[in-house]
Motif scaffolding. Structure first.
Motif, PDB file in Angstrom:
ATOM      1  N   GLN A  61       0.827  -1.203   0.000  1.00  0.00           N
ATOM      2  CA  GLN A  61       0.000   0.000   0.000  1.00  0.00           C
ATOM      3  C   GLN A  61       0.863   1.256   0.000  1.00  0.00           C
ATOM      4  OE1 GLN A  61      -0.799  -2.794   1.514  1.00  0.00           O
ATOM      5  NE2 GLN A  61      -2.988  -2.966   1.959  1.00  0.00           N
ATOM      6  N   ARG A  62       1.868   1.277   0.865  1.00  0.00           N
ATOM      7  CA  ARG A  62       2.749   2.443   0.951  1.00  0.00           C
ATOM      8  C   ARG A  62       3.390   2.732  -0.406  1.00  0.00           C
ATOM      9  NH1 ARG A  62       4.985   6.291   0.412  1.00  0.00           N
ATOM     10  NH2 ARG A  62       6.605   7.331   1.627  1.00  0.00           N
ATOM     11  N   ALA A  63       3.758   1.680  -1.102  1.00  0.00           N
ATOM     12  CA  ALA A  63       4.420   1.865  -2.388  1.00  0.00           C
ATOM     13  C   ALA A  63       3.471   2.421  -3.440  1.00  0.00           C
ATOM     14  CB  ALA A  63       5.013   0.542  -2.859  1.00  0.00           C
ATOM     15  N   VAL A  64       2.283   1.843  -3.576  1.00  0.00           N
ATOM     16  CA  VAL A  64       1.412   2.267  -4.679  1.00  0.00           C
ATOM     17  C   VAL A  64       0.597   3.508  -4.341  1.00  0.00           C
ATOM     18  CG1 VAL A  64       1.320  -0.043  -5.653  1.00  0.00           C
ATOM     19  CG2 VAL A  64      -0.490   0.691  -4.089  1.00  0.00           C
ATOM     20  N   TYR A  65       0.536   3.902  -3.076  1.00  0.00           N
ATOM     21  CA  TYR A  65      -0.123   5.173  -2.757  1.00  0.00           C
ATOM     22  C   TYR A  65       0.550   6.333  -3.497  1.00  0.00           C
ATOM     23  CZ  TYR A  65      -2.958   3.192   1.070  1.00  0.00           C
ATOM     24  OH  TYR A  65      -3.870   2.484   1.812  1.00  0.00           O
ATOM     25  N   GLU A  66       1.820   6.141  -3.861  1.00  0.00           N
ATOM     26  CA  GLU A  66       2.512   7.162  -4.645  1.00  0.00           C
ATOM     27  C   GLU A  66       1.902   7.309  -6.034  1.00  0.00           C
ATOM     28  OE1 GLU A  66       5.181   9.027  -3.393  1.00  0.00           O
ATOM     29  OE2 GLU A  66       4.525   8.063  -1.526  1.00  0.00           O
ATOM     30  N   MET A  67       1.198   6.270  -6.503  1.00  0.00           N
ATOM     31  CA  MET A  67       0.580   6.304  -7.827  1.00  0.00           C
ATOM     32  C   MET A  67      -0.786   6.979  -7.805  1.00  0.00           C
ATOM     33  SD  MET A  67       2.952   4.834  -9.452  1.00  0.00           S
ATOM     34  CE  MET A  67       2.091   4.798 -11.017  1.00  0.00           C
ATOM     35  N   GLY A  68      -1.410   7.007  -6.644  1.00  0.00           N
ATOM     36  CA  GLY A  68      -2.733   7.602  -6.530  1.00  0.00           C
ATOM     37  C   GLY A  68      -3.525   6.938  -5.425  1.00  0.00           C
ATOM     38  N   LEU A  69      -4.419   7.702  -4.819  1.00  0.00           N
ATOM     39  CA  LEU A  69      -5.236   7.181  -3.713  1.00  0.00           C
ATOM     40  C   LEU A  69      -6.623   6.874  -4.236  1.00  0.00           C
ATOM     41  CD1 LEU A  69      -3.989   9.679  -0.986  1.00  0.00           C
ATOM     42  CD2 LEU A  69      -3.417   7.251  -1.166  1.00  0.00           C
ATOM     43  N   THR A  70      -6.735   5.787  -4.981  1.00  0.00           N
ATOM     44  CA  THR A  70      -7.995   5.445  -5.636  1.00  0.00           C
ATOM     45  C   THR A  70      -8.847   4.470  -4.836  1.00  0.00           C
ATOM     46  OG1 THR A  70      -6.910   3.669  -6.873  1.00  0.00           O
ATOM     47  CG2 THR A  70      -6.999   5.833  -7.926  1.00  0.00           C
ATOM     48  N   GLY A  71      -8.310   3.940  -3.742  1.00  0.00           N
ATOM     49  CA  GLY A  71      -9.101   3.070  -2.882  1.00  0.00           C
ATOM     50  C   GLY A  71      -9.194   1.625  -3.323  1.00  0.00           C
ATOM     51  N   ILE A  72      -8.467   1.237  -4.349  1.00  0.00           N
ATOM     52  CA  ILE A  72      -8.551  -0.135  -4.852  1.00  0.00           C
ATOM     53  C   ILE A  72      -7.829  -1.103  -3.916  1.00  0.00           C
ATOM     54  CG2 ILE A  72      -8.815   0.518  -7.266  1.00  0.00           C
ATOM     55  CD1 ILE A  72      -5.832  -0.003  -7.635  1.00  0.00           C
ATOM     56  N   PRO A  73      -8.192  -2.401  -3.956  1.00  0.00           N
ATOM     57  CA  PRO A  73      -7.517  -3.378  -3.100  1.00  0.00           C
ATOM     58  C   PRO A  73      -6.049  -3.561  -3.495  1.00  0.00           C
ATOM     59  CG  PRO A  73      -9.594  -4.256  -3.954  1.00  0.00           C
ATOM     60  CD  PRO A  73      -9.299  -3.001  -4.717  1.00  0.00           C
ATOM     61  N   VAL A  74      -5.210  -3.663  -2.479  1.00  0.00           N
ATOM     62  CA  VAL A  74      -3.795  -3.968  -2.666  1.00  0.00           C
ATOM     63  C   VAL A  74      -3.509  -5.244  -1.881  1.00  0.00           C
ATOM     64  CG1 VAL A  74      -1.419  -3.193  -2.310  1.00  0.00           C
ATOM     65  CG2 VAL A  74      -3.194  -1.525  -2.919  1.00  0.00           C
ATOM     66  N   TYR A  75      -2.863  -6.219  -2.529  1.00  0.00           N
ATOM     67  CA  TYR A  75      -2.610  -7.530  -1.929  1.00  0.00           C
ATOM     68  C   TYR A  75      -1.110  -7.692  -1.739  1.00  0.00           C
ATOM     69  CZ  TYR A  75      -7.236  -8.039  -3.976  1.00  0.00           C
ATOM     70  OH  TYR A  75      -8.557  -7.831  -4.342  1.00  0.00           O
ATOM     71  N   ASN A  76      -0.676  -7.852  -0.505  1.00  0.00           N
ATOM     72  CA  ASN A  76       0.746  -8.001  -0.224  1.00  0.00           C
ATOM     73  C   ASN A  76       1.147  -9.460  -0.382  1.00  0.00           C
ATOM     74  OD1 ASN A  76       1.771  -5.229   0.967  1.00  0.00           O
ATOM     75  ND2 ASN A  76      -0.313  -5.542   1.700  1.00  0.00           N
ATOM     76  N   VAL A  77       2.157  -9.692  -1.221  1.00  0.00           N
ATOM     77  CA  VAL A  77       2.557 -11.035  -1.636  1.00  0.00           C
ATOM     78  C   VAL A  77       3.989 -11.292  -1.192  1.00  0.00           C
ATOM     79  CG1 VAL A  77       2.866 -12.580  -3.605  1.00  0.00           C
ATOM     80  CG2 VAL A  77       1.055 -10.852  -3.664  1.00  0.00           C
ATOM     81  N   ASN A  78       4.237 -12.432  -0.552  1.00  0.00           N
ATOM     82  CA  ASN A  78       5.588 -12.826  -0.158  1.00  0.00           C
ATOM     83  C   ASN A  78       5.729 -14.322  -0.395  1.00  0.00           C
ATOM     84  OD1 ASN A  78       7.916 -13.684   1.217  1.00  0.00           O
ATOM     85  ND2 ASN A  78       7.718 -12.108   2.782  1.00  0.00           N
ATOM     86  N   ASN A  79       6.506 -14.693  -1.395  1.00  0.00           N
ATOM     87  CA  ASN A  79       6.712 -16.106  -1.735  1.00  0.00           C
ATOM     88  C   ASN A  79       8.185 -16.355  -2.029  1.00  0.00           C
ATOM     89  OD1 ASN A  79       5.239 -18.439  -1.669  1.00  0.00           O
ATOM     90  ND2 ASN A  79       4.357 -18.229  -3.704  1.00  0.00           N
ATOM     91  N   ASN A  80       9.024 -15.783  -1.158  1.00  0.00           N
ATOM     92  CA  ASN A  80      10.468 -15.890  -1.312  1.00  0.00           C
ATOM     93  C   ASN A  80      10.874 -15.430  -2.715  1.00  0.00           C
ATOM     94  OD1 ASN A  80      13.117 -16.387  -0.488  1.00  0.00           O
ATOM     95  ND2 ASN A  80      12.624 -18.333   0.449  1.00  0.00           N
TER      96      ASN A  80
END
Length: 396
Positions: A61-80
């Motif tokens: 979220q912190r990263a893409v908020y720089e692109m715009g605050l449009t309220g869309i879902p952001v999914y944090n992914v960690n798979n090594n």
């Protein structure tokens, strides 16, 4: 419903702590490039899978908020190390499921200098996500002071050499090839060519692997815009479109551990299963491929992956790379970007950087590293612990 990549972007991969930037800076640069490439606005994006390994929770979220605050879902992914391709897979699933028409997948990493710890807690395997994998290694080869990931892949290389007669020269040929390819990649962390002799003469990290056969830690980001067929048609994006023909992810099975072999513990069975599933789903096979980006975290893993992808029989990969079959003028061009060994390996970005390279190749936009006539491509991205993602792409 079909899914298409219509835009890609990435930053130059950098040695950690050499560029004054934050991970939101990286993502803004890569995502802006992907959106501009796709001729898509950020307010048209409906979901963002965001991949990373070393940043805190909700860093996506912190990263893409720089692109715009449009309220869309952001999914944090960690798979090594397979994080970036996992984010791409989620984007494809959103589109193929019919619920979304435009998804932005991003991957990024801001790392520290030095070798990865491999998730072992400095050698303490208890509770580690890779406890079973390193336990296999420790039982067969012991546990030494060198970097854990280099140890397990180095021991896999020793096993391959003992079984099939693979030579240090053949392992070094992978490093020399990929460093040679990176000379023409402005996004690569390293762009210097090396001979096989120079690769062999570089510092030993864990026998038989030398420094120039190992991927470096890196900072960087990559992104891809994935859209539906109807979105591409509506917005006139057919000239940008690369079809995701088939894609699958596999994880470890009993086969990864039952043999007690480091070759299996580092993911050979996962990679082979994923490749077979993609070939079955697409109706295509190794002979249909023109260009491949695969997970050469260490030179031996490129050799193991040749075999897992069916480019050659088991045990024949050393001879394959030595023959020139996997470089320009050969049967396939493998890692035209320079691969992880010389392009760099910011874990969360790696899989999406592979997708960017292959998209450029299939569009004929790869410049001096262009593979002539490339129409069909395959990406292979693996994470110890474990996940293997194989993606087959074709020019629409």
């Amino acid at each position: 419903m079909k899914a298409y990549i219509v835009g890609v972007g990435m930053t130059k991969f950098e040695k950690p702590e050499t560029r004054d930037w934050s991970y939101p800076d990286m993502v803004r640069e890569a995502a802006t490039a992907a959106l501009e490439d796709a001729r898509v606005r950020y307010d048209q994006v409906e979901h963002v899978p965001a991949g990373y390994c070393f940043q805190p929770s909700t860093a996506g979220q912190r990263a893409v908020y720089e692109m715009g605050l449009t309220g869309i879902p952001v999914y944090n992914v960690n798979n090594n190390c397979a994080t970036g391709s996992t984010a791409l897979m989620l984007a494809r699933q959103f589109v193929e499921g019919g619920g979304s028409d435009c998804v932005l997948a991003v991957g990024f990493e801001k790392m520290t200098r030095g070798a990865l710890g491999g998730g072992t807690g400095g050698g303490d395997l208890a509770g580690s996500p890779v406890a079973r994998h390193y336990g296999i290694m420790a039982a067969a080869h012991g546990f030494e002071a060198s970097p854990p990931t280099a140890q397990i892949f180095g021991n896999a290389a020793r096993e391959h050499m003992e079984r099939y007669g693979t030579t240090p020269v053949q392992l070094a040929a992978v490093g020399a090839k990929n460093h040679r390819h990176s000379v023409n990649n402005p996004y690569a962390q390293f762009q210097d060519p090396y001979t096989v002799e120079e690769v062999l003469a570089s510092r030993t990290v864990h026998r038989p692997l030398t420094k120039l056969q190992c991927s470096p830690t890196s900072d960087g980001a990559a992104a891809a815009v994935v859209v539906s067929e109807r979105f591409a048609d509506l917005h006139g994006l057919g000239d940008r479109a690369v079809e995701i023909v088939a894609q699958t992810m596999t994880t470890d099975t009993e086969e990864s551990f039952a043999s007690g072999s480091c070759v299996d513990a580092v993911g050979f069975p996962m990679s082979r299963a994923a490749a077979r599933q993609v070939y079955a789903a697409s109706g295509l096979g190794p002979d249909d491929l023109d260009v491949i980006e695969l997970h050469d975290c260490f030179s031996v893993n490129e050799l193991l992956t040749y075999e897992a992808l069916g480019l050659c029989a088991v045990g024949e990969s050393g001879k394959l790379v030595e023959s020139g079959a996997t470089t320009y003028g050969g049967r396939w061009v493998v890692n035209p970007s320079g691969g992880l060994i010389s392009k760099g390996h910011p874990l969360g970005a790696t899989g999406l950087a592979q997708a960017a390279e292959l998209t450029w190749q299939l569009r004929g936009e790869a410049g001096a590293r262009q593979v002539p006539g490339a129409r069909t491509a395959l990406a292979h991205n693996i994470g110890l612990g474990g996940a293997a993602v194989v993606t087959l792409l074709r020019r629409a």
